[in-house]
Design a protein around this motif. Structure first.
Motif, PDB file in Angstrom:
ATOM      1  N   CYS A  69       0.862  -1.193   0.000  1.00 26.70           N
ATOM      2  CA  CYS A  69       0.000   0.000   0.000  1.00 26.70           C
ATOM      3  C   CYS A  69       0.889   1.231   0.000  1.00 26.70           C
ATOM      4  CB  CYS A  69      -0.869   0.040   1.252  1.00 26.70           C
ATOM      5  SG  CYS A  69      -1.999  -1.332   1.385  1.00 26.70           S
ATOM      6  N   SER A  71       0.174   3.998   1.611  1.00 27.92           N
ATOM      7  CA  SER A  71       0.260   4.373   3.026  1.00 27.92           C
ATOM      8  C   SER A  71      -0.580   3.368   3.799  1.00 27.92           C
ATOM      9  CB  SER A  71      -0.238   5.806   3.253  1.00 27.92           C
ATOM     10  OG  SER A  71      -1.595   5.859   2.929  1.00 27.92           O
ATOM     11  N   LEU A  72      -0.324   3.254   5.083  1.00 32.19           N
ATOM     12  CA  LEU A  72      -0.982   2.196   5.858  1.00 32.19           C
ATOM     13  C   LEU A  72      -2.061   2.780   6.770  1.00 32.19           C
ATOM     14  CD1 LEU A  72       2.158   0.052   6.811  1.00 32.19           C
ATOM     15  CD2 LEU A  72       0.707  -0.097   4.770  1.00 32.19           C
ATOM     16  N   CYS A  73      -3.290   2.415   6.526  1.00 32.33           N
ATOM     17  CA  CYS A  73      -4.404   2.932   7.333  1.00 32.33           C
ATOM     18  C   CYS A  73      -4.356   2.298   8.728  1.00 32.33           C
ATOM     19  CB  CYS A  73      -5.737   2.599   6.683  1.00 32.33           C
ATOM     20  SG  CYS A  73      -5.791   3.029   4.949  1.00 32.33           S
ATOM     21  N   PHE A  75      -6.673   1.609  10.754  1.00 33.41           N
ATOM     22  CA  PHE A  75      -7.744   0.668  11.111  1.00 33.41           C
ATOM     23  C   PHE A  75      -7.625  -0.675  10.384  1.00 33.41           C
ATOM     24  CE2 PHE A  75      -9.272   3.429   7.652  1.00 33.41           C
ATOM     25  CZ  PHE A  75      -9.430   2.471   6.655  1.00 33.41           C
ATOM     26  N   CYS A  76      -6.609  -0.840   9.549  1.00 29.71           N
ATOM     27  CA  CYS A  76      -6.609  -1.993   8.645  1.00 29.71           C
ATOM     28  C   CYS A  76      -6.104  -3.261   9.316  1.00 29.71           C
ATOM     29  CB  CYS A  76      -5.742  -1.679   7.434  1.00 29.71           C
ATOM     30  SG  CYS A  76      -5.714  -3.053   6.270  1.00 29.71           S
ATOM     31  N   LYS A  80      -0.168  -6.189   5.287  1.00 31.14           N
ATOM     32  CA  LYS A  80       0.253  -5.213   4.271  1.00 31.14           C
ATOM     33  C   LYS A  80       1.546  -4.527   4.705  1.00 31.14           C
ATOM     34  CE  LYS A  80      -1.831  -2.606   7.362  1.00 31.14           C
ATOM     35  NZ  LYS A  80      -2.407  -3.111   8.586  1.00 31.14           N
ATOM     36  N   GLY A 119      -5.862  -7.149  -1.393  1.00 33.48           N
ATOM     37  CA  GLY A 119      -4.650  -6.804  -0.663  1.00 33.48           C
ATOM     38  C   GLY A 119      -4.934  -6.354   0.746  1.00 33.48           C
ATOM     39  N   GLY A 120      -4.084  -5.423   1.117  1.00 32.98           N
ATOM     40  CA  GLY A 120      -3.250  -4.528   0.362  1.00 32.98           C
ATOM     41  C   GLY A 120      -3.978  -3.778  -0.762  1.00 32.98           C
ATOM     42  N   THR A 121      -3.139  -3.191  -1.595  1.00 31.52           N
ATOM     43  CA  THR A 121      -3.657  -2.412  -2.713  1.00 31.52           C
ATOM     44  C   THR A 121      -2.960  -2.859  -3.997  1.00 31.52           C
ATOM     45  OG1 THR A 121      -3.920  -0.555  -1.187  1.00 31.52           O
ATOM     46  CG2 THR A 121      -4.103  -0.060  -3.531  1.00 31.52           C
ATOM     47  N   ARG A 194      -5.099   8.067   5.882  1.00 35.35           N
ATOM     48  CA  ARG A 194      -5.702   7.632   4.619  1.00 35.35           C
ATOM     49  C   ARG A 194      -6.046   8.844   3.757  1.00 35.35           C
ATOM     50  NH1 ARG A 194      -8.093   2.787   2.567  1.00 35.35           N
ATOM     51  NH2 ARG A 194      -9.390   3.443   0.837  1.00 35.35           N
TER      52      ARG A 194
HETATM   53  S1  SF4 Z   1      -5.182  -2.488   2.454  1.00 36.41           S
HETATM   54 FE1  SF4 Z   1      -6.416  -0.660   2.071  1.00 36.41          FE
HETATM   55  S2  SF4 Z   1      -7.293  -0.300   4.111  1.00 36.41           S
HETATM   56 FE2  SF4 Z   1      -5.531  -1.623   4.419  1.00 36.41          FE
HETATM   57  S3  SF4 Z   1      -3.782  -0.255   4.778  1.00 36.41           S
HETATM   58 FE3  SF4 Z   1      -3.821  -0.698   2.620  1.00 36.41          FE
HETATM   59  S4  SF4 Z   1      -4.964   1.034   1.762  1.00 36.41           S
HETATM   60 FE4  SF4 Z   1      -5.439   0.972   3.921  1.00 36.41          FE
END
Ligand code: SF4
Ligand SMILES: C[S@@+](CC[C@H](N)C(=O)[O-])C[C@H]1O[C@@H](n2cnc3c(N)ncnc32)[C@H](O)[C@@H]1O
Length: 438
Positions: A69, A71-73, A75-76, A80, A119-121, A194
């Motif tokens: 990703c 950037s890392l949210c 709440f996730c 990742k 993912g991830g992204t 985010r």
């Molecule tokens: S997977 Fe999506 S929600 Fe989780 S950290 Fe990455 S961007 Fe954020």
């Protein structure tokens, strides 16, 4: 409580509690949601060496996990890492591709019912790595049969996708893109690290998806954060309504794997769910009570991978680090689930060695199936019978009797539906069918 099926003997302490007391005890316990097992320790006794066998499967879906990703949210809950450089991205794909091709060579007669990249992204990859990633769909389609309802899907964020990637997605044969929107409140987004770009950017991305003929767009929204107000939900819904995706998915915050995120109490979460559902339905979407997916195109609002996983107890094989696989007899996670460093994972030639494989008894397979059914608000009795190998209504006579009498469940044509009363504690209700581990 009926113990006709071989249910773990650790259930005994709960025999001193009646079913209503168990529900009330568990309804405020945040572990009871769509995740299962409740703790990683619960399955230790079923752990075996080696990879999960798929010899007897005729149909299954494929899933590829991309753990990067931009950037890392905060709440996730997913596995990742911050996006690594191009060499690492290609190294990651080398391993995924090798694992996937080997699996398909070993299972040439399997029909694929779905193919999701998540993912991830996935869209955070550089263009050359992304092209390789989406091309894996073609490799799968060339080597094996696909089902008639095959609806491949890929996850994206608004700031990591561009016209070239949308074009690649379409050319590769993906028919659905799922975007995260979560919540549009700027303080929330900032606090959670985010950024989903401006509304103009989001509109532009949707326009490009339409231009390239992507059939189905989905938006993910989230609720249940302790500081998330009604206004935030309504503002997020208005953005979603203007973007007008075919599918909408609402995720209740899960905190099983998180330590520093506060979650609303179960009644407040329940109220948020009902508010979201009311507005989503008013906007013209079908959204069954208890379901977290909504659709305005007369389907169930998900990719075929998720459809088979949720309603059909379908098997699936995951590729990439920490990816989960499920066959009829067990579950496995590739290397990387338990915080093993990315560097260590990439030193191996496969992600299938060093992970965790569990061969599970029927009651654990049943619990896994029911937990995921929390997403769609219903479960099939025929699937329960199939998993248990005995009649579920007989095996769980007392539970079904109690749940239907007290209007927690409604059964119609072999399908058990969550009722409005039940939804406020769906995790606790479904857990009545779990083997106890406490
Ligand atoms: S997977 Fe999506 S929600 Fe989780 S950290 Fe990455 S961007 Fe954020
Ligand atoms: C794999 S994730 C993310 C896809 C993409 N990276 C994004 O952020 O949009 C898929 C969805 O899971 C949901 N999600 C993330 N963390 C969650 C959590 N802790 N509890 C419940 N849902 C969560 C979010 O709605 C997210 O869009």
């Amino acid at each position: 409580m009926n113990i006709g099926v071989q249910i773990s003997t650790t259930i005994i302490p709960f025999m001193t509690m009646n079913l209503e007391q168990i529900i009330q005890k568990r309804r405020t316990d945040v572990r009871y949601n769509t995740s299962y097992p409740l703790s990683s320790q619960d399955w230790m006794r079923y752990r075996v060496d080696g990879t999960l066998p798929f010899e007897n499967e005729r149909e299954m879906s494929l899933y590829i996990h991309v753990p990067f990703c931009r950037s890392l949210c905060k709440f996730c809950e997913y596995v990742k890492y911050l996006l690594a450089d191009k060499t690492v991205q290609h190294r990651y794909l080398d391993i995924v591709e090798t694992d996937m091709i080997r699996f398909m060579e070993d299972h040439p007669c399997v029909t694929f019912t779905g193919f999701d990249i998540g993912g991830g992204t996935p869209t955070s990859l550089c263009h050359s790595a992304f092209q390789r990633l989406v091309s894996l769909l073609n490799i799968a389609k060339e080597k094996n049969q696909i089902s008639s309802d095959f609806l491949p899907s890929i996850e994206a964020t608004f700031l990591t996708i561009d016209e070239e990637k949308i074009h690649m997605i379409h050319e590769a044969g993906f028919r659905r893109i799922s975007f995260g929107l979560q919540n549009v409140n700027s303080t929330f987004l900032q606090n959670n690290h985010r950024n989903d770009g401006t509304f103009a950017r989001q509109q532009e991305v949707f326009k490009l998806c339409h231009k390239y003929g992507i059939e189905i767009l989905n938006l993910d929204l989230m609720y249940g954060f302790v500081d998330q107000r009604k206004d935030d939900l309504l503002a997020t819904l208005s953005v979603a309504q203007l973007l007008d995706p075919e599918h909408l998915t609402v995720y209740e915050l899960r905190t099983n794997m998180l330590h520093d995120i506060d979650i609303k109490g179960s009644s407040a979460r329940n109220a948020q769910y009902h508010l979201l559902r009311r507005y989503i339905k008013e906007a013209g979407y079908d959204m069954r009570l208890g379901a977290n997916t909504a659709s305005r195109i007369s389907d169930d609002g998900v990719s075929s991978y998720l459809h088979h996983r949720m309603t059909g107890n379908g098997s699936y094989k995951g590729f990439g680090i920490a990816a989960q696989s499920k066959s009829r007899i067990g579950l496995s996670y590739n290397i990387g689930k338990n915080c093993k460093s990315l560097k260590k994972c990439l030193e191996q030639d496969t992600f299938e060695q060093g992970g965790d494989t569990y061969l599970l008894p029927p009651h654990e397979m049943l619990a896994k199936y029911l937990a995921i059914c929390g997403y769609c608000g219903r479960f099939r009795l025929s699937k329960m019978n199939e998993i248990l190998g005995v009649d579920a209504m007989t095996a769980f006579h007392d539970e079904f009797d109690f749940l239907t009498k007290h209007k927690y469940l409604r059964i119609n044509n072999g399908i058990a539906y969550l009722t409005r009363k039940e939804f406020s504690c769906y995790g606790a209700i479904l857990s009545l069918f779990y083997p106890a581990h406490e």
